[in-house]
Write a protein that holds these residues in place. Structure first.
Motif, PDB file in Angstrom:
ATOM      1  N   LEU A 154       0.864  -1.318  -0.079  1.00 18.94           N
ATOM      2  CA  LEU A 154       0.035  -0.066   0.140  1.00 18.94           C
ATOM      3  C   LEU A 154       0.895   1.347  -0.131  1.00 18.94           C
ATOM      4  CD1 LEU A 154      -2.779  -1.049   2.475  1.00 18.94           C
ATOM      5  CD2 LEU A 154      -2.651  -1.210   0.385  1.00 18.94           C
ATOM      6  N   ALA A 170      -7.574   1.128  -2.591  1.00 19.04           N
ATOM      7  CA  ALA A 170      -8.015   0.889  -1.366  1.00 19.04           C
ATOM      8  C   ALA A 170      -8.639   1.656  -0.192  1.00 19.04           C
ATOM      9  CB  ALA A 170      -6.881   0.079  -0.590  1.00 19.04           C
ATOM     10  N   LEU A 181      -7.472  -3.420   2.125  1.00 20.51           N
ATOM     11  CA  LEU A 181      -6.643  -4.336   1.388  1.00 20.51           C
ATOM     12  C   LEU A 181      -7.629  -5.738   1.242  1.00 20.51           C
ATOM     13  CD1 LEU A 181      -4.398  -4.916  -0.380  1.00 20.51           C
ATOM     14  CD2 LEU A 181      -3.278  -5.772   1.498  1.00 20.51           C
ATOM     15  N   GLU A 193     -10.702  -4.900  -0.971  1.00 11.99           N
ATOM     16  CA  GLU A 193      -9.810  -4.837  -2.480  1.00 11.99           C
ATOM     17  C   GLU A 193      -9.587  -5.850  -3.045  1.00 11.99           C
ATOM     18  OE1 GLU A 193      -9.848  -2.321  -5.402  1.00 11.99           O
ATOM     19  OE2 GLU A 193     -10.101  -1.604  -3.376  1.00 11.99           O
ATOM     20  N   LYS A 194      -9.050  -6.909  -2.531  1.00  7.78           N
ATOM     21  CA  LYS A 194      -8.562  -8.216  -2.998  1.00  7.78           C
ATOM     22  C   LYS A 194     -10.051  -9.105  -3.426  1.00  7.78           C
ATOM     23  CE  LYS A 194      -4.159  -7.722  -3.173  1.00  7.78           C
ATOM     24  NZ  LYS A 194      -3.375  -7.814  -4.369  1.00  7.78           N
TER      25      LYS A 194
END
Length: 831
Positions: free
Chosen positions: A404, A418, A429, A432-433
Motif C-alpha cells: 500500500l 483501497a 486491502l 479490494e482483493k
C-alpha cells in the motif's frame, strides 16, 4: 424552560472570544453543561448574524458513537425537533441529517475521512472537539489536520477544544497564537470517598456485589458501578440477579448495546425502581446518568495496546489513572451529596493522567492517512503529542509489506484504490482483493467480524462463519450481522456466501505477518491438558489446546492472542492450507543474508537462511558479513538493550550536556539515552564499522564520538560553560562531578579558606553544590552558602575535627587563613 447550568454564565464571554480570535480552549468541569449548551449557543449566534439558516454548519466531535447519538438527541429535544432537522448525527454506519441540519454531531474518526474528501470543509463554520482529554488517536490526528487546514486553506475556520481536564500548555503550543482560554466551574456536590479493597481470595465481582448490597442499605438513590468490560458486567449481573425480587433494577451500559437500551438506562426507571447500573468507562464522561447518588469504582479500565512484536493489538486491563478516578467519583455528586466506594486501598498510588492513545497504538492507519494527506514526515504537522518515531516506522513497514506504500512514503496505486473503503488499511486491502476475486460477500462477513469481534469460545473463525447469524438478532452476533449488512450495502453485494474457500487467502493478503507454524506438543502449565506450540512469523510462541481441531493444522493465521510475551494463548485463528502457503515459502535456491544482534551472546551474528520472517527452514554460516549490515545490527542491538556502554568519563560528559540543555534549552541537544539512540544514525552508526561484540564497543571512546558530533562553537562553549575542573583558592584544580541533578565541587575544607562566594558556572546561572571534606575526604558540610558556613557552621566543624586531625590547620579566622592542601608541618617546611 431549561434549568440554569454553570456554563450559561460564561457563554457570552466564550462566544465573544471565539468570534474575535477564531479559536478557543474551554476548560469546563463536569456538570457544567458544555456538551449541549455550547453548540446550541453557537447556532443561535450564527442565526442572528446570517440571513440564511442553511449556512454556518458546525461539527461537534464526540469520542464515542453512543455519546454522539445521545448528545444529538438531547439537543434536538431542547429545540422541540426530531433528530435530523437542525441537529443531526453521523457515526460509522449510521446517520440522521437533512438539508436543514446545521449542527452535526460526529465521531472523531468521521472527521478524518471528511477532511480527506473535502480539505476545505465547504459550508462548515467551525469544529468543536469535545472531551479532548481522552486523547484518542482519531482526536489527535483530527486536530493536527484541522490546524493544517486553518493555516493553509481556511483561516476563517473556527476551532473550539473543550473538556474538563485539558493540558492547556500543550494545546496552546499547537493552537493559533493568542488563543484565549475560558474556564467554567462545574455543578457538583460533595462526594465522600470510601475504600473497600478486593481481598486476594475474592473475585472482583464478589466484592463488587457485597459493596452494592452495602451501599443499597446505607444510601438512597441509584448506583453506578464502573467495571473494565462486558465480561465483568455479565458476571456481576449474575451475582446480583436476586435483587430483582426486592424491587431493584440491575441494568448494563456499554458501547455495543443497542441505542434504545442505552437511552433507557439514561432515563429514570418508569416504574420508580432503584437502579444499579453496571457500566464500562462509557459513563465516565460525555454522558450524565440521572438519579445516581453512589458510585462503585472497580478502579480498572481496558485499553487497546499495540504489540509490535506480534503485530497484534490486545486489550490490556490496568489500574485507572487519578484523573479518571476523580471523573468517576464526580458522577455521584451531580445532583446531590454523594458517595464513592473504591475497590482498592486508600494507599494505592495512581498515575496522574492516562497515556494518549497515539503513544500505544498501531499507527499504520495514521501513517496511511498522512500519506493520503500528502505528508511524508509527521513532524510537518502540529501535534499535541507527536507520534513516536519507532511506531511510525513500524506502520510504514506494515504498509510497504502490504503493497500500500512505496519507498518514497507515498501511497501506491493499490493504496490509493483501497482508500475507497472507510476502514483500517489491512481490511481495506482485504476488501479490494475480494473485489478482484469476486468474493465481496465473504469479505463483508470477515471485515465485520474483525471490526466487531463478536463473543464466542470457538477459536476457528471459519467455523464461526459457517454458523453466522442469518438476521439481526440481539447480542454480539446481531451486531456482527448488522455490520456485515452495512458493508454489503457499501460494496453493492448480498450477504450470501458462495466462496468460503478463499477466506484463508484473503486473510493472508491482509495479515501476512500473523502466520504461525506448528512446532510440537507441550504440557500445559495448569490443568494437565496438552497444548500445541506454534511459532509466529514475527517471532514468539503461541499455543492451542491439543484437543482443538485447529491444532492439527500445520499453518495458522493467528487473528487474536492474549498478548503474553511467552506462552500466548490463541483466541482466534484460521487454518492455512499448504496450497495457500506454498507460493509464499522460499524456494530451494532462495537464500537470504541475515545479520542480526544475538542478545544471549552479546554480539552480531551473520548467516544465510531459507525463511519466512522468523520461521527459518534452513540456515548456513555467512562467510563474510557486510560492514554496513554489521553496524546496523549492532545499533539495533544497542536499541534493544536500551543503553550504551558509557565509561565514567563519558557519564561526566553526559552530565555536563544535560545540565546545559536543562538550563539553556533547545540550543543544546538532548542527551538522554533514548534521544541519543534515536539519532544514533548521525553520530554513532558511522563509527561502528567492524565492531561485532559489545565488549569491543566498551573499549571505544563513545564520549569523544558524541563530543565530535557537536559543532565547533558548542565544543568551545561546553568547556567554558560547564568546565571539567575548578581551580580553588589553594591552587588545586578539582574535578567537578556532574553525575547528579546538580554539579558538585568536592574539596577539602582547608583548600577553601578565604573564599566567601559560592562558585558558579553556566555564565553565573548555576551555583556549584560545595561538598566540604575532612582531611580523610569525608563530607563535613554541603552548602551553597560559603560565607554563611564560615560565619557559623565552621566553628562547630572545627571543634569536632580539630582533635581528630591535629596535623591540619584549623584557624580561628578561616577568611584570613591561607588556603592549603597540606598539613601544618608541610606548610612550614615549604615556607
Amino acid at each position: 424552560m431549561n434549568p440554569a447550568l454553570p456554563i450559561d454564565a460564561v457563554l457570552p464571554t466564550l462566544l465573544q472570544q471565539l468570534s474575535r480570535s477564531g479559536s478557543c480552549l474551554l476548560v469546563a468541569e463536569p456538570g457544567a453543561g458544555k456538551t449541549t449548551r455550547v453548540p446550541l449557543a453557537l447556532l443561535q449566534q450564527i442565526s442572528a448574524q446570517q440571513a440564511s439558516v442553511q449556512q454556518g454548519r458546525w461539527l461537534l466531535l464526540e469520542p464515542r458513537r453512543v455519546a454522539a447519538r445521545l448528545a444529538a438527541g438531547y439537543m434536538a429535544e431542547q429545540l422541540g425537533e426530531a433528530v435530523g432537522q437542525t441537529v443531526g448525527y453521523r457515526v460509522r454506519g449510521e446517520q440522521k441529517i437533512s438539508k436543514a441540519t446545521r449542527l452535526e454531531v460526529v465521531t472523531q474518526g468521521i472527521l478524518t475521512r471528511w477532511l480527506q474528501d473535502d480539505p476545505a470543509l465547504d459550508g462548515v463554520t467551525g469544529i468543536i472537539f469535545d472531551e479532548f482529554h481522552e486523547r484518542s488517536l482519531d482526536a489527535d490526528l483530527g486536530l493536527a489536520l484541522v490546524r493544517d487546514v486553518q493555516q493553509g486553506l481556511r483561516e476563517d475556520l473556527q476551532l473550539l477544544v473543550m473538556s474538563a481536564t485539558l493540558d492547556v500548555p500543550a494545546l496552546l503550543a499547537v493552537m493559533p497564537q493568542d488563543t484565549p482560554v475560558v474556564h467554567c466551574p462545574g455543578r457538583s456536590f460533595p462526594v465522600h470517598l470510601l475504600y473497600r479493597p478486593v481481598a486476594l481470595q475474592d473475585r472482583l465481582e464478589q466484592q463488587a456485589a457485597r459493596v452494592v448490597r452495602e451501599a443499597l442499605q446505607a444510601h438512597a438513590g441509584d448506583l453506578l458501578v464502573f467495571l473494565p468490560g462486558q465480561a465483568e458486567i455479565r458476571r456481576l449481573q449474575r451475582e446480583l440477579q436476586d435483587l430483582a425480587t426486592s424491587g431493584v433494577l440491575v441494568a448494563a451500559l456499554y458501547g455495543q448495546l443497542p441505542l434504545p437500551r442505552q437511552q433507557a438506562v439514561l432515563r429514570p426507571d418508569p416504574e420508580g425502581r432503584r437502579r444499579v447500573i453496571l457500566s464500562t468507562a462509557l459513563a465516565e464522561s460525555s454522558l450524565t446518568v440521572p438519579g445516581v447518588r453512589v458510585v462503585i469504582d472497580a478502579g480498572l479500565e481496558r485499553v487497546p495496546v499495540f504489540q509490535p512484536r506480534s503485530g497484534l493489538t490486545r486489550l490490556d486491563t490496568r489500574r485507572v489513572n487519578r484523573a479518571s478516578a476523580d471523573q468517576r467519583a464526580g458522577r455521584a455528586g451531580r445532583e446531590a451529596e454523594g458517595w464513592c466506594y473504591r475497590l482498592w486501598s486508600a494507599e494505592q498510588l495512581l498515575v496522574p493522567h492516562g497515556e494518549p492513545e497515539i503513544m500505544q497504538a498501531d499507527l499504520s492507519g495514521l501513517v496511511a492517512e498522512l500519506a493520503a494527506w500528502g505528508i511524508k514526515d509527521p513532524q510537518q504537522l502540529d501535534w499535541v503529542t507527536p507520534p513516536p518515531a519507532p511506531a511510525v516506522a513500524v506502520g510504514r513497514q506494515v504498509l510497504q509489506q502490504l503493497g500500500l506504500m512505496d519507498d518514497r512514503m507515498g501511497l501506491t496505486p493499490l493504496g490509493q484504490k483501497a482508500r475507497r473503503w472507510p476502514t483500517d488499511p489491512r481490511l481495506a486491502l482485504l476488501l479490494e482483493k475480494a473485489a478482484e476475486m469476486q468474493a465481496l460477500p465473504l469479505a463483508c462477513w470477515l471485515v465485520a467480524w474483525l471490526e466487531e469481534r463478536p463473543q464466542g469460545d470457538d477459536p476457528d473463525l471459519l467455523h464461526r462463519l459457517e454458523q453466522r447469524p442469518q438476521k439481526a438478532t440481539g447480542g454480539s452476533d446481531g451486531r456482527w450481522y448488522q455490520a456485515a449488512r452495512l458493508w454489503a450495502q457499501r460494496a453493492g453485494c448480498t450477504l450470501e456466501l458462495q466462496r468460503l474457500d478463499v477466506a484463508a487467502e484473503l486473510l493472508l493478503c491482509a495479515y501476512p505477518d500473523r502466520v504461525a507454524l506448528r512446532q510440537g506438543k507441550v504440557e500445559a502449565t495448569s490443568g494437565g491438558a496438552d497444548q500445541v506450540s506454534y511459532k509466529l512469523v514475527r517471532g514468539g510462541q503461541a499455543f492451542l489446546p491439543a484437543s482443538h481441531p485447529l491444532a492439527r493444522s500445520k499453518w495458522l493465521m493467528v487473528l487474536d492472542l492474549d498478548g503474553q510475551a511467552s506462552g500466548a494463548r490463541i483466541y482466534q485463528a484460521v487454518a492455512l492450507p499448504d496450497a495457500v502457503m506454498a507460493p509464499r515459502l522460499p524456494a530451494e535456491s532462495d537464500w537470504q543474508v541475515r545479520v542480526y544482534w544475538e542478545a544471549s551472546q552479546q554480539r552480531v551474528v551473520g548467516e544465510e537462511v531459507q525463511a519466512l520472517g522468523a520461521l527459518v527452514f534452513a540456515r548456513r554460516p555467512l562467510q563474510q558479513m557486510p560492514a554496513e549490515a554489521v553496524a546496523r545490527a549492532l545499533l539495533e542491538g544497542l536499541r534493544e538493550r536500551g543503553k550504551l556502554p558509557w565509561s565514567e568519563a563519558d557519564l561526566q560528559l553526559l552530565g555536563r550536556l544535560k545540565l546545559l540543555q536543562r538550563v539553556l534549552g533547545d540550543s543544546w541537544p538532548e542527551v538522554s539515552e533514548a534521544a541519543l539512540l534515536a539519532r544514533a544514525e548521525s553520530w554513532l552508526l558511522p563509527r561502528l564499522q567492524g565492531i561485532t561484540r559489545l565488549e569491543q564497543l566498551q573499549k571505544m571512546p563513545l564520549g569523544q564520538w558524541l563530543l565530535d558530533s557537536l559543532d565547533w562553537s558548542q565544543q568551545q562553549a561546553l568547556a567554558r560553560l560547564a568546565p571539567v575542573q575548578w581551580r580553588v583558592p589553594s591552587g588545586s584544580c578539582i574535578n567537578l562531578d556532574y553525575s547528579g541533578e546538580e554539579p558538585v565541587l568536592a574539596v577539602k575544607l582547608q583548600e577553601m579558606f578565604g573564599q566567601t562566594t559560592t562558585p558558579v558556572i553556566v555564565d553565573g546561572r548555576v551555583p556549584l553544590l560545595v561538598h566540604l571534606l575532612s582531611p580523610a575526604r569525608r563530607p563535613v558540610q554541603v552548602t551553597r552558602d560559603l560565607a554563611g558556613f564560615w560565619a557559623g557552621s565552621y566553628f562547630e566543624v572545627r571543634k569536632e575535627l580539630k582533635g581528630r586531625y591535629p596535623k591540619h590547620p584549623w584557624p580561628d579566622d578561616p577568611l584570613q587563613a591561607m588556603a592549603t592542601a597540606r598539613t601544618k608541618k608541610a606548610q612550614q617546611q615549604s615556607g
